[in-house]
Design an enzyme around this catalytic site. Structure first.
Site, short mmCIF file in Angstrom:
data_model
loop_
_atom_site.label_atom_id
_atom_site.label_comp_id
_atom_site.label_asym_id
_atom_site.label_seq_id
_atom_site.Cartn_x
_atom_site.Cartn_y
_atom_site.Cartn_z
CG ASN A 81 -6.35 -0.86 1.43
OD1 ASN A 81 -5.70 -0.40 0.49
ND2 ASN A 81 -5.79 -1.38 2.51
CG HIS A 133 -3.05 3.50 2.26
ND1 HIS A 133 -3.57 3.13 1.04
CD2 HIS A 133 -3.10 2.39 3.04
CE1 HIS A 133 -3.91 1.85 1.08
NE2 HIS A 133 -3.63 1.39 2.29
CB CYS A 173 -0.93 0.01 1.20
SG CYS A 173 -2.09 -1.35 1.20
N1 ACO Z 1 -18.26 -8.59 9.75
C1 ACO Z 1 -18.71 -8.90 10.96
N2 ACO Z 1 -17.92 -9.27 11.98
C2 ACO Z 1 -16.60 -9.32 11.71
C3 ACO Z 1 -16.06 -9.03 10.45
C4 ACO Z 1 -16.95 -8.65 9.44
N3 ACO Z 1 -16.56 -8.33 8.20
N4 ACO Z 1 -14.71 -9.16 10.51
C5 ACO Z 1 -14.42 -9.52 11.77
N5 ACO Z 1 -15.56 -9.63 12.50
C6 ACO Z 1 -15.71 -9.99 13.89
C7 ACO Z 1 -14.52 -10.77 14.40
O1 ACO Z 1 -14.68 -12.14 14.14
C8 ACO Z 1 -14.59 -10.46 15.89
O2 ACO Z 1 -15.58 -11.28 16.45
P1 ACO Z 1 -15.36 -11.90 17.92
O3 ACO Z 1 -15.25 -10.74 18.86
O4 ACO Z 1 -16.58 -12.74 18.13
O5 ACO Z 1 -14.09 -12.68 17.85
C9 ACO Z 1 -15.10 -9.01 15.93
O6 ACO Z 1 -15.72 -8.78 14.67
C10 ACO Z 1 -14.01 -8.00 16.14
O7 ACO Z 1 -12.95 -8.28 15.22
P2 ACO Z 1 -11.65 -7.43 15.22
O8 ACO Z 1 -10.66 -8.01 14.26
O9 ACO Z 1 -11.19 -7.27 16.65
O10 ACO Z 1 -12.17 -6.02 14.68
P3 ACO Z 1 -11.42 -4.65 14.63
O11 ACO Z 1 -12.19 -3.66 15.40
O12 ACO Z 1 -9.95 -4.77 14.92
O13 ACO Z 1 -11.57 -4.27 13.08
C11 ACO Z 1 -10.29 -4.27 11.06
C12 ACO Z 1 -10.98 -5.12 12.10
C13 ACO Z 1 -11.33 -3.39 10.40
C14 ACO Z 1 -9.65 -5.18 10.02
C15 ACO Z 1 -9.22 -3.39 11.74
O14 ACO Z 1 -8.43 -4.16 12.60
C16 ACO Z 1 -8.35 -2.69 10.74
O15 ACO Z 1 -8.78 -1.87 9.96
N6 ACO Z 1 -7.02 -2.98 10.76
C17 ACO Z 1 -6.09 -2.34 9.86
C18 ACO Z 1 -6.22 -2.93 8.51
C19 ACO Z 1 -5.36 -2.16 7.55
O16 ACO Z 1 -5.25 -0.98 7.62
N7 ACO Z 1 -4.72 -2.86 6.68
C20 ACO Z 1 -3.82 -2.14 5.83
C21 ACO Z 1 -3.64 -2.95 4.68
S1 ACO Z 1 -2.38 -2.12 3.81
C22 ACO Z 1 -1.68 -3.18 2.65
O17 ACO Z 1 -0.50 -3.10 2.43
C23 ACO Z 1 -2.53 -4.20 1.96
#
Ligand code: ACO
Length: 351
Positions: free
Chosen positions: A308, A278, A141
């Site tokens: 993203n 980003h 990214c």
């Molecule tokens: N829909 C519903 N529930 C979901 C989903 C979904 N799509 N995805 C996860 N959950 C559930 C999980 O299973 C978990 O359930 P549990 O509590 O029963 O175990 C709950 O939701 C919370 O999950 P978390 O992973 O703790 O959610 P979080 O608040 O951390 O959000 C997210 C997840 C959005 C992915 C966040 O962590 C994030 O944005 N991280 C950064 C990602 C990012 O920026 N990546 C960059 C990529 S850059 C590149 O180079 C490709």
């Protein structure tokens, strides 16, 4: 110097960059962004549609990420075709022909083929001349910011005159569409800029840039399959991510690189007219806005409509900012990104 992760050796290298002077000096040519362009696939995939495929909801996705929908390439689209269309718009905007380009960098982590590079495919599609360096660059990214800094450095030597820098991804090809924790985040697209000697009429001059990568963080985000290592397997050719940890590193890394860039140029957050970050997650973007003490109006956000798009995200957003009149002459613009590696980078442009 205070580190956001005082206990973390990975951020220690930031300190040494504070003393690095801006590359552009009176003896080197001023390099500017002469034109921008973008291209996103027509197919829109909404959160509601996704929620019929996996156990998720528009409410969960929007609250956690700010994403409402994303674009998905169809079978006929390739990264090269997305990139080529964006490049044509950028060239037209710059008033240049493909034959004027002597350096082409395609930032992508989803190249059409392991080889040749996507850049060589784009070179042919555009009808560029033979005497042009064509290469792909993979910093996930952060790829566009990496490519911008490399092109700026090469143009500053005077050995190249005009560069096309493209960020393009068909990241949908790496998504496991049964994994709700990642499939809701990503989308496809391409954005491009043309760089060259600054013109009086379009002095969007690159002032400074800073790149980095954090050792020991490769397992937080990546595609653990499809490579040449014995440890990879084609069955795991999908994005795998430890989202919470990536989130923390993303916020801290973008803050650190922003602080260093502004400090060594004698600037503060208040000087920034527009941040083009980003587009990974609205909460990460809001955290950056709070850190810079900037109102949200000064942060460009289109993650709601594109998700993203990895290396395409900043040039796609920049083109949108330009075409919607959000950039005015003299504006200080900050690009800042974070991605797999983990890599990070920022750049300052005086529009
Ligand atoms: N829909 C519903 N529930 C979901 C989903 C979904 N799509 N995805 C996860 N959950 C559930 C999980 O299973 C978990 O359930 P549990 O509590 O029963 O175990 C709950 O939701 C919370 O999950 P978390 O992973 O703790 O959610 P979080 O608040 O951390 O959000 C997210 C997840 C959005 C992915 C966040 O962590 C994030 O944005 N991280 C950064 C990602 C990012 O920026 N990546 C960059 C990529 S850059 C590149 O180079 C490709």
């Amino acid at each position: 110097m205070r580190h956001a992760f005082p206990e973390c050796r990975f951020f220690a290298p930031f300190a040494s960059h504070l003393t690095r002077a801006s590359v552009s000096t009176p003896s080197t040519p001023a390099i500017a962004i002469l034109g921008t362009g973008s291209n996103a696939p027509a197919r829109v995939l909404t959160n509601d549609e996704l929620s019929r495929r996996v156990d998720t909801s528009d409410e969960w996705i929007f609250t956690r990420t700010g994403i409402r929908e994303r674009r998905i390439a169809d079978a006929g689209d390739s990264v090269a075709s997305l990139a080529t269309a964006a490049a044509r718009f950028a060239l037209a905007d710059a008033g240049l022909e493909p034959s004027d380009i002597d350096l082409l960098i395609v930032a992508t982590c989803t190249p059409d083929l392991p080889m040749p590079s996507t850049a060589c495919l784009v070179q042919t599609a555009l009808g560029m001349r033979e005497r042009a360096a064509c290469l792909d660059l993979n910093a996930a990214c952060t790829g566009f910011v990496y490519a911008l800094d490399h092109a700026w450095a090469l143009l500053s030597t005077g050995r190249y005159r005009h560069a096309l820098v493209i960020g393009a991804e068909k990241i949908s090809s790496l998504v496991d569409w049964s994994d709700r924790t990642t499939c809701v985040l990503f989308g496809d697209g391409a954005g491009a800029v043309v760089l060259g000697p600054a013109r009086a009429a379009s002095p969007a001059r690159i002032l400074d840039a800073q790149l980095g990568a954090i050792p020991g963080t490769a397992d937080l985000l990546g595609v653990p399959g499809g490579g040449s290592s014995p440890a990879t397997s084609d069955a795991r050719r999908h994005i795998a991510m430890r989202g919470k940890e990536v989130f923390k590193f993303a916020v801290r890394g973008m803050e650190e690189v922003t602080r260093d860039l502004l400090a060594r140029n004698g600037l503060s957050g208040a000087d920034v007219a527009l941040v083009v970050p980003h587009q990974a997650n609205l909460r990460i973007i809001h955290a950056l806005a709070q850190y810079l003490e900037l109102p949200y109006e000064r942060i460009l956000v289109n993650v709601d409509r594109y998700g993203n798009t990895s290396a395409a995200s900043i040039p796609l957003a920049l083109d949108e900012a330009r075409r919607s009149g959000r950039l005015k002459s003299g504006d200080l613009v900050l690009f800042v990104a974070f991605g797999a590696g983990l890599t990070y980078g920022g750049a300052l442009v005086r529009w």
